[in-house]
Design a protein around this motif. Structure first.
Motif, PDB file in Angstrom:
ATOM      1  N   ALA A   1     -16.989 -24.613  63.575  1.00 52.07           N
ATOM      2  CA  ALA A   1     -18.332 -25.145  63.780  1.00 52.07           C
ATOM      3  C   ALA A   1     -19.131 -24.277  64.762  1.00 52.07           C
ATOM      4  N   ASP A   2     -18.461 -23.786  65.803  1.00 52.83           N
ATOM      5  CA  ASP A   2     -19.131 -22.932  66.786  1.00 52.83           C
ATOM      6  C   ASP A   2     -19.529 -21.582  66.189  1.00 52.83           C
ATOM      7  N   LEU A   3     -18.843 -21.194  65.114  1.00 49.50           N
ATOM      8  CA  LEU A   3     -19.155 -19.936  64.442  1.00 49.50           C
ATOM      9  C   LEU A   3     -20.190 -20.125  63.331  1.00 49.50           C
ATOM     10  N   GLY A   4     -20.640 -21.379  63.162  1.00 49.95           N
ATOM     11  CA  GLY A   4     -21.644 -21.666  62.141  1.00 49.95           C
ATOM     12  C   GLY A   4     -21.069 -21.998  60.777  1.00 49.95           C
ATOM     13  N   TYR A   5     -19.785 -22.291  60.702  1.00 49.33           N
ATOM     14  CA  TYR A   5     -19.131 -22.641  59.440  1.00 49.33           C
ATOM     15  C   TYR A   5     -19.052 -24.161  59.339  1.00 49.33           C
ATOM     16  N   ASP A   6     -19.741 -24.736  58.354  1.00 48.26           N
ATOM     17  CA  ASP A   6     -19.605 -26.171  58.147  1.00 48.26           C
ATOM     18  C   ASP A   6     -18.360 -26.453  57.310  1.00 48.26           C
ATOM     19  N   SER A   7     -18.056 -27.716  57.096  1.00 53.55           N
ATOM     20  CA  SER A   7     -16.819 -28.076  56.400  1.00 53.55           C
ATOM     21  C   SER A   7     -16.792 -27.564  54.963  1.00 53.55           C
ATOM     22  N   LEU A   8     -17.924 -27.519  54.304  1.00 49.42           N
ATOM     23  CA  LEU A   8     -17.970 -27.009  52.938  1.00 49.42           C
ATOM     24  C   LEU A   8     -17.665 -25.511  52.901  1.00 49.42           C
ATOM     25  N   THR A   9     -18.157 -24.790  53.880  1.00 52.52           N
ATOM     26  CA  THR A   9     -17.885 -23.357  53.978  1.00 52.52           C
ATOM     27  C   THR A   9     -16.390 -23.107  54.186  1.00 52.52           C
ATOM     28  N   VAL A  10     -15.798 -23.849  55.102  1.00 48.33           N
ATOM     29  CA  VAL A  10     -14.364 -23.698  55.374  1.00 48.33           C
ATOM     30  C   VAL A  10     -13.570 -24.050  54.115  1.00 48.33           C
ATOM     31  N   TYR A  11     -13.973 -25.101  53.431  1.00 49.29           N
ATOM     32  CA  TYR A  11     -13.279 -25.510  52.208  1.00 49.29           C
ATOM     33  C   TYR A  11     -13.351 -24.403  51.154  1.00 49.29           C
ATOM     34  N   GLU A  12     -14.512 -23.799  50.994  1.00 45.84           N
ATOM     35  CA  GLU A  12     -14.663 -22.707  50.031  1.00 45.84           C
ATOM     36  C   GLU A  12     -13.754 -21.526  50.384  1.00 45.84           C
ATOM     37  N   ILE A  13     -13.667 -21.203  51.649  1.00 49.72           N
ATOM     38  CA  ILE A  13     -12.786 -20.125  52.108  1.00 49.72           C
ATOM     39  C   ILE A  13     -11.329 -20.465  51.789  1.00 49.72           C
ATOM     40  N   VAL A  14     -10.926 -21.695  52.080  1.00 46.37           N
ATOM     41  CA  VAL A  14      -9.548 -22.112  51.846  1.00 46.37           C
ATOM     42  C   VAL A  14      -9.213 -22.105  50.361  1.00 46.37           C
ATOM     43  N   VAL A  15     -10.125 -22.555  49.528  1.00 41.71           N
ATOM     44  CA  VAL A  15      -9.885 -22.541  48.078  1.00 41.71           C
ATOM     45  C   VAL A  15      -9.656 -21.108  47.602  1.00 41.71           C
ATOM     46  N   ARG A  16     -10.449 -20.192  48.091  1.00 44.74           N
ATOM     47  CA  ARG A  16     -10.272 -18.789  47.693  1.00 44.74           C
ATOM     48  C   ARG A  16      -8.937 -18.242  48.206  1.00 44.74           C
ATOM     49  N   ILE A  17      -8.560 -18.593  49.422  1.00 38.27           N
ATOM     50  CA  ILE A  17      -7.254 -18.170  49.954  1.00 38.27           C
ATOM     51  C   ILE A  17      -6.141 -18.702  49.062  1.00 38.27           C
ATOM     52  N   GLN A  18      -6.229 -19.983  48.713  1.00 41.39           N
ATOM     53  CA  GLN A  18      -5.200 -20.584  47.863  1.00 41.39           C
ATOM     54  C   GLN A  18      -5.114 -19.867  46.521  1.00 41.39           C
ATOM     55  N   ASP A  19      -6.259 -19.545  45.939  1.00 37.61           N
ATOM     56  CA  ASP A  19      -6.286 -18.858  44.642  1.00 37.61           C
ATOM     57  C   ASP A  19      -5.733 -17.436  44.731  1.00 37.61           C
ATOM     58  N   GLU A  20      -6.142 -16.703  45.755  1.00 34.30           N
ATOM     59  CA  GLU A  20      -5.773 -15.293  45.849  1.00 34.30           C
ATOM     60  C   GLU A  20      -4.360 -15.061  46.381  1.00 34.30           C
ATOM     61  N   PHE A  21      -3.889 -15.966  47.229  1.00 32.49           N
ATOM     62  CA  PHE A  21      -2.604 -15.738  47.893  1.00 32.49           C
ATOM     63  C   PHE A  21      -1.520 -16.728  47.464  1.00 32.49           C
ATOM     64  N   SER A  22      -1.846 -17.595  46.539  1.00 27.15           N
ATOM     65  CA  SER A  22      -0.878 -18.590  46.030  1.00 27.15           C
ATOM     66  C   SER A  22      -0.220 -19.378  47.161  1.00 27.15           C
ATOM     67  N   VAL A  23      -1.048 -19.814  48.082  1.00 31.65           N
ATOM     68  CA  VAL A  23      -0.604 -20.618  49.221  1.00 31.65           C
ATOM     69  C   VAL A  23      -1.328 -21.958  49.148  1.00 31.65           C
ATOM     70  N   ARG A  24      -0.625 -23.018  49.455  1.00 29.69           N
ATOM     71  CA  ARG A  24      -1.252 -24.342  49.450  1.00 29.69           C
ATOM     72  C   ARG A  24      -1.561 -24.744  50.889  1.00 29.69           C
ATOM     73  N   VAL A  25      -2.805 -25.191  51.084  1.00 26.56           N
ATOM     74  CA  VAL A  25      -3.227 -25.735  52.378  1.00 26.56           C
ATOM     75  C   VAL A  25      -3.648 -27.182  52.118  1.00 26.56           C
ATOM     76  N   PRO A  26      -2.763 -28.136  52.392  1.00 32.50           N
ATOM     77  CA  PRO A  26      -3.095 -29.539  52.152  1.00 32.50           C
ATOM     78  C   PRO A  26      -4.315 -29.970  52.969  1.00 32.50           C
ATOM     79  N   ASP A  27      -5.103 -30.888  52.411  1.00 35.42           N
ATOM     80  CA  ASP A  27      -6.311 -31.354  53.094  1.00 35.42           C
ATOM     81  C   ASP A  27      -6.014 -31.878  54.493  1.00 35.42           C
ATOM     82  N   GLU A  28      -4.919 -32.633  54.638  1.00 37.00           N
ATOM     83  CA  GLU A  28      -4.602 -33.180  55.957  1.00 37.00           C
ATOM     84  C   GLU A  28      -4.253 -32.067  56.944  1.00 37.00           C
ATOM     85  N   GLN A  29      -3.692 -30.975  56.463  1.00 39.13           N
ATOM     86  CA  GLN A  29      -3.396 -29.832  57.319  1.00 39.13           C
ATOM     87  C   GLN A  29      -4.684 -29.093  57.678  1.00 39.13           C
TER      88      GLN A  29
END
Length: 84
Positions: free
Chosen positions: A35-63
């Motif tokens: 948040a201090d870097l200007g990333y809202d929750s939707l931005t972080v979610y988009e980044i995580v989805v791309r990480i999951q797709d590109e690196f075949s890693v799962r990041v559970p929502d609760e994590q």
């Protein structure tokens, strides 16, 4: 074994947005809250989805709720890759 570092994180951010976003990511901001870097929750979610797709890693929502800084997210993904 693959690893996930600031470099890979910057590449993901760059792919999601533009170079200006990724250019601001340096070692000195790894412990800053998204948040201090200007990333809202939707931005972080988009980044995580791309990480999951590109690196075949799962990041559970609760994590994801606990990964509030770039450094924490990078460390989590790197640990998941090391365990695989």
């Amino acid at each position: 074994m693959a690893s996930f570092t600031l470099s890979e994180f910057k590449a993901v951010v760059d792919a999601c947005f533009d170079g200006a976003e990724a250019a601001a990511l340096e070692e000195s901001v790894l412990d800053s809250e998204f948040a201090d870097l200007g990333y809202d929750s939707l931005t972080v979610y988009e980044i995580v989805v791309r990480i999951q797709d590109e690196f075949s890693v799962r990041v559970p929502d609760e994590q994801l709720d606990e990964l509030t800084t770039p450094g924490a997210l990078i460390a989590y993904v790197d640990a998941q890759l090391a365990a695989a």
